[in-house]
Design a protein around this motif. Structure first.
Motif, mmCIF file in Angstrom:
data_model
loop_
_atom_site.group_PDB
_atom_site.id
_atom_site.type_symbol
_atom_site.label_atom_id
_atom_site.label_comp_id
_atom_site.label_asym_id
_atom_site.label_seq_id
_atom_site.Cartn_x
_atom_site.Cartn_y
_atom_site.Cartn_z
ATOM 1 N N ASP A 158 0.808 -1.218 0.000
ATOM 2 C CA ASP A 158 0.000 0.000 0.000
ATOM 3 C C ASP A 158 0.840 1.267 0.000
ATOM 4 O O ASP A 158 0.384 2.314 -0.426
ATOM 5 N N ASP A 159 2.058 1.191 0.494
ATOM 6 C CA ASP A 159 2.881 2.394 0.577
ATOM 7 C C ASP A 159 3.982 2.417 -0.472
ATOM 8 O O ASP A 159 4.906 3.208 -0.403
ATOM 9 N N ALA A 160 3.854 1.564 -1.470
ATOM 10 C CA ALA A 160 4.787 1.553 -2.595
ATOM 11 C C ALA A 160 4.093 2.154 -3.806
ATOM 12 O O ALA A 160 2.877 2.117 -3.928
ATOM 13 N N ASP A 161 4.887 2.711 -4.686
ATOM 14 C CA ASP A 161 4.360 3.244 -5.942
ATOM 15 C C ASP A 161 4.975 2.491 -7.100
ATOM 16 O O ASP A 161 6.119 2.020 -7.015
ATOM 17 N N MET A 162 4.217 2.376 -8.179
ATOM 18 C CA MET A 162 4.795 1.858 -9.409
ATOM 19 C C MET A 162 5.880 2.842 -9.810
ATOM 20 O O MET A 162 5.734 4.043 -9.609
ATOM 21 N N ALA A 163 6.980 2.333 -10.326
ATOM 22 C CA ALA A 163 8.141 3.186 -10.556
ATOM 23 C C ALA A 163 8.529 3.286 -12.020
ATOM 24 O O ALA A 163 8.608 2.282 -12.712
ATOM 25 N N GLU A 164 8.803 4.512 -12.449
ATOM 26 C CA GLU A 164 9.499 4.734 -13.705
ATOM 27 C C GLU A 164 10.971 4.642 -13.333
ATOM 28 O O GLU A 164 11.422 5.306 -12.396
ATOM 29 N N TRP A 165 11.727 3.825 -14.049
ATOM 30 C CA TRP A 165 13.100 3.567 -13.641
ATOM 31 C C TRP A 165 13.971 3.268 -14.840
ATOM 32 O O TRP A 165 13.487 3.001 -15.928
ATOM 33 N N ASP A 166 15.256 3.347 -14.633
ATOM 34 C CA ASP A 166 16.234 2.913 -15.617
ATOM 35 C C ASP A 166 17.541 2.650 -14.897
ATOM 36 O O ASP A 166 17.599 2.662 -13.671
ATOM 37 N N THR A 167 18.565 2.385 -15.674
ATOM 38 C CA THR A 167 19.892 2.194 -15.100
ATOM 39 C C THR A 167 20.836 3.190 -15.756
ATOM 40 O O THR A 167 20.668 3.563 -16.908
ATOM 41 N N MET A 168 21.793 3.627 -14.978
ATOM 42 C CA MET A 168 22.824 4.522 -15.481
ATOM 43 C C MET A 168 24.106 4.177 -14.743
ATOM 44 O O MET A 168 24.129 4.151 -13.512
#
Length: 100
Positions: free
Chosen positions: A38-48
């Motif tokens: 409930d306290d997590a959000d879907m994430a936009e992510w990548d690697t660098m």
């Protein structure tokens, strides 16, 4: 490579209560308890540079190595548990998802 999530949404779909115990069991490499879905959000992510980063409030935030959750992702998409430290977004836990 970038993985995108459609908008900000609550991470745990309550139509799948069988995932509740799994979400409650998640801990980061640094042994931080990630709480529940409930306290997590879907994430936009990548690697660098070989490291994860996530977008929180329109900013790219580097994920500390000890915030990464290891093991299988039973929901597919990445999840981030964020908080604010000195008024700036920070990552408590990050569960990588599938790159698309």
């Amino acid at each position: 490579m970038v993985a995108l999530a459609a908008g900000e949404a609550v991470a745990h779909d309550h139509n799948h209560p069988e995932l509740s115990d799994w979400f409650r069991s998640l801990h980061s490499k640094g042994d931080a308890w990630c709480c529940n879905g409930d306290d997590a959000d879907m994430a936009e992510w990548d690697t660098m540079g070989g490291r994860y980063r996530v977008r929180i409030d329109g900013q790219w935030i580097d994920v500390p190595d000890d915030a990464v959750v290891e093991g299988p992702n039973r929901v597919g998409g990445a999840r981030v548990w964020s908080w604010y430290q000195d008024g700036k977004p920070a990552v408590r836990c990050f569960l990588p998802g599938s790159m698309i």
